[in-house]
Design a protein around this motif. Structure first.
Motif, PDB file in Angstrom:
ATOM      1  N   ASP A 132       0.782  -1.235   0.000  1.00  0.00           N
ATOM      2  CA  ASP A 132       0.000   0.000   0.000  1.00  0.00           C
ATOM      3  C   ASP A 132       0.816   1.288   0.000  1.00  0.00           C
ATOM      4  OD1 ASP A 132       1.004  -0.517   2.500  1.00  0.00           O
ATOM      5  OD2 ASP A 132      -0.805   0.115   3.580  1.00  0.00           O
ATOM      6  N   ARG A 133       2.135   1.166  -0.135  1.00  0.00           N
ATOM      7  CA  ARG A 133       2.979   2.365  -0.165  1.00  0.00           C
ATOM      8  C   ARG A 133       4.300   2.034  -0.839  1.00  0.00           C
ATOM      9  NH1 ARG A 133       5.984   2.856   5.416  1.00  0.00           N
ATOM     10  NH2 ARG A 133       5.376   0.932   6.441  1.00  0.00           N
ATOM     11  N   PRO A 134       5.087   3.048  -1.174  1.00  0.00           N
ATOM     12  CA  PRO A 134       6.362   2.784  -1.860  1.00  0.00           C
ATOM     13  C   PRO A 134       7.308   1.943  -1.004  1.00  0.00           C
ATOM     14  CG  PRO A 134       5.774   5.113  -1.990  1.00  0.00           C
ATOM     15  CD  PRO A 134       4.807   4.481  -1.041  1.00  0.00           C
ATOM     16  N   ALA A 135       8.208   1.255  -1.679  1.00  0.00           N
ATOM     17  CA  ALA A 135       9.214   0.452  -0.981  1.00  0.00           C
ATOM     18  C   ALA A 135      10.078   1.360  -0.098  1.00  0.00           C
ATOM     19  CB  ALA A 135      10.077  -0.288  -1.986  1.00  0.00           C
ATOM     20  N   GLN A 136      10.594   0.772   0.958  1.00  0.00           N
ATOM     21  CA  GLN A 136      11.342   1.528   1.964  1.00  0.00           C
ATOM     22  C   GLN A 136      12.819   1.120   1.919  1.00  0.00           C
ATOM     23  OE1 GLN A 136      10.562   0.382   6.159  1.00  0.00           O
ATOM     24  NE2 GLN A 136       9.667   2.409   6.318  1.00  0.00           N
ATOM     25  N   ARG A 137      13.693   2.068   1.626  1.00  0.00           N
ATOM     26  CA  ARG A 137      15.129   1.767   1.591  1.00  0.00           C
ATOM     27  C   ARG A 137      15.626   1.599   3.019  1.00  0.00           C
ATOM     28  NH1 ARG A 137      19.814   4.705   0.860  1.00  0.00           N
ATOM     29  NH2 ARG A 137      18.658   6.625   0.718  1.00  0.00           N
ATOM     30  N   THR A 138      16.106   0.406   3.313  1.00  0.00           N
ATOM     31  CA  THR A 138      16.426   0.022   4.691  1.00  0.00           C
ATOM     32  C   THR A 138      17.852  -0.474   4.804  1.00  0.00           C
ATOM     33  OG1 THR A 138      14.113  -0.631   5.027  1.00  0.00           O
ATOM     34  CG2 THR A 138      15.716  -1.480   6.603  1.00  0.00           C
ATOM     35  N   VAL A 139      18.539  -0.009   5.837  1.00  0.00           N
ATOM     36  CA  VAL A 139      19.862  -0.521   6.183  1.00  0.00           C
ATOM     37  C   VAL A 139      19.669  -1.585   7.257  1.00  0.00           C
ATOM     38  CG1 VAL A 139      22.041   0.005   7.352  1.00  0.00           C
ATOM     39  CG2 VAL A 139      21.181   1.534   5.566  1.00  0.00           C
ATOM     40  N   ILE A 140      20.216  -2.772   6.992  1.00  0.00           N
ATOM     41  CA  ILE A 140      20.099  -3.885   7.935  1.00  0.00           C
ATOM     42  C   ILE A 140      21.446  -4.112   8.597  1.00  0.00           C
ATOM     43  CG2 ILE A 140      19.546  -6.338   8.211  1.00  0.00           C
ATOM     44  CD1 ILE A 140      17.949  -6.108   5.549  1.00  0.00           C
ATOM     45  N   GLN A 141      21.459  -4.086   9.914  1.00  0.00           N
ATOM     46  CA  GLN A 141      22.650  -4.401  10.695  1.00  0.00           C
ATOM     47  C   GLN A 141      22.517  -5.812  11.248  1.00  0.00           C
ATOM     48  OE1 GLN A 141      25.533  -2.887  11.149  1.00  0.00           O
ATOM     49  NE2 GLN A 141      24.804  -1.321   9.729  1.00  0.00           N
ATOM     50  N   CYS A 142      23.512  -6.649  11.014  1.00  0.00           N
ATOM     51  CA  CYS A 142      23.533  -8.028  11.511  1.00  0.00           C
ATOM     52  C   CYS A 142      24.401  -8.054  12.760  1.00  0.00           C
ATOM     53  CB  CYS A 142      24.097  -8.964  10.449  1.00  0.00           C
ATOM     54  SG  CYS A 142      23.225  -8.847   8.868  1.00  0.00           S
ATOM     55  N   VAL A 143      23.762  -8.185  13.913  1.00  0.00           N
ATOM     56  CA  VAL A 143      24.474  -8.057  15.191  1.00  0.00           C
ATOM     57  C   VAL A 143      24.751  -9.446  15.751  1.00  0.00           C
ATOM     58  CG1 VAL A 143      24.492  -6.938  17.451  1.00  0.00           C
ATOM     59  CG2 VAL A 143      23.253  -5.880  15.540  1.00  0.00           C
ATOM     60  N   ASN A 144      25.865 -10.026  15.325  1.00  0.00           N
ATOM     61  CA  ASN A 144      26.255 -11.359  15.785  1.00  0.00           C
ATOM     62  C   ASN A 144      27.168 -11.206  17.004  1.00  0.00           C
ATOM     63  OD1 ASN A 144      26.501 -14.133  15.825  1.00  0.00           O
ATOM     64  ND2 ASN A 144      28.188 -14.162  14.379  1.00  0.00           N
ATOM     65  N   ARG A 145      26.618 -10.613  18.049  1.00  0.00           N
ATOM     66  CA  ARG A 145      27.342 -10.345  19.291  1.00  0.00           C
ATOM     67  C   ARG A 145      26.476 -10.767  20.466  1.00  0.00           C
ATOM     68  NH1 ARG A 145      30.608  -5.156  19.092  1.00  0.00           N
ATOM     69  NH2 ARG A 145      31.304  -5.026  16.952  1.00  0.00           N
ATOM     70  N   SER A 146      27.088 -10.834  21.631  1.00  0.00           N
ATOM     71  CA  SER A 146      26.343 -11.244  22.827  1.00  0.00           C
ATOM     72  C   SER A 146      25.327 -10.197  23.255  1.00  0.00           C
ATOM     73  CB  SER A 146      27.299 -11.553  23.980  1.00  0.00           C
ATOM     74  OG  SER A 146      28.091 -10.410  24.270  1.00  0.00           O
ATOM     75  N   THR A 147      25.516  -8.965  22.797  1.00  0.00           N
ATOM     76  CA  THR A 147      24.555  -7.910  23.120  1.00  0.00           C
ATOM     77  C   THR A 147      24.602  -6.810  22.058  1.00  0.00           C
ATOM     78  OG1 THR A 147      23.812  -6.385  24.860  1.00  0.00           O
ATOM     79  CG2 THR A 147      26.177  -6.607  24.564  1.00  0.00           C
ATOM     80  N   LEU A 148      23.488  -6.134  21.879  1.00  0.00           N
ATOM     81  CA  LEU A 148      23.435  -4.949  21.028  1.00  0.00           C
ATOM     82  C   LEU A 148      23.733  -3.753  21.929  1.00  0.00           C
ATOM     83  CD1 LEU A 148      22.705  -3.304  18.464  1.00  0.00           C
ATOM     84  CD2 LEU A 148      20.310  -3.426  19.199  1.00  0.00           C
TER      85      LEU A 148
END
Length: 197
Positions: A65-81
């Motif tokens: 229902d709306r335009p695509a959203q340009r998104t940055v994905i962070q992959c946090v392969n750590r014990s905590t963010l």
């Protein structure tokens, strides 16, 4: 002894995935492949190049229902963010050559508190980005089981995903809509030596 017609069902125990057993590249590869399955477009995997400027993966999230959203994905392969890491990555991504994104998404291997989620969202808002999605490891696992279980099964069973982005796209397209028997047959077929003649 007379049988009663009642059948006993065996319960299947689903054990949690230990994302901490995977390398950073393996975790990013799984996140990238998942988003391919979800129909994201223009996906680019910057994390594998080593100079991602806060952008492990970037792509367009589709909406009906709306335009695509340009998104940055962070992959946090750590014990905590950590707040510091989240803020540095978001600031770097906002200042990168690809420009400020419409949204940030963090896919983590660990749990993420409500307080941390709120703090990360507030930091993103200060950068002018109002939409932030944060998945804990258990949330990511649930999404995988719901939408792309074939990826999860292959990762757990030790079936290596391709390293290159193009090959990974082909892998997802090849295995996405087939059952386990068909997938096993294809993997075995690919391992057989070619006979010429």
């Amino acid at each position: 002894m007379k049988r009663t017609g009642l059948q006993m069902k065996l319960a299947r125990i689903v054990r949690p995935v230990h994302f901490e057993d995977f390398s950073g590249a393996e975790f990013e590869r799984l996140v990238f492949a998942y988003h391919l399955c979800e129909g994201w477009t223009d996906l680019a995997w910057f994390g594998q190049t080593g100079s991602d400027q806060g952008r492990d993966i970037i792509g367009l999230r589709p909406f009906d229902d709306r335009p695509a959203q340009r998104t940055v994905i962070q992959c946090v392969n750590r014990s905590t963010l950590t707040q510091d890491k989240a803020e540095k990555d978001m600031a770097a991504a906002a200042g990168a050559a690809t420009g400020r994104p419409d949204a940030f998404k963090f896919v983590c291997r660990s749990s993420v508190s409500a307080q941390r989620r709120d703090a990360v969202c507030a930091a993103a808002a200060r950068l002018g980005v109002r939409e932030v999605t944060i998945w804990s490891g258990s949330e990511f696992e649930e999404h995988l089981r719901l939408r792309a279980e074939f990826l999860l099964r292959r990762l757990i069973d030790g079936v290596a995903f391709p390293d290159a982005e193009v090959e990974l796209r082909d892998f997802v397209e090849q295995f996405q809509d087939i059952d386990d028997g068909q997938a096993l047959a294809r993997v075995c077929q690919s391992k057989l030596p070619k006979v010429e003649g």
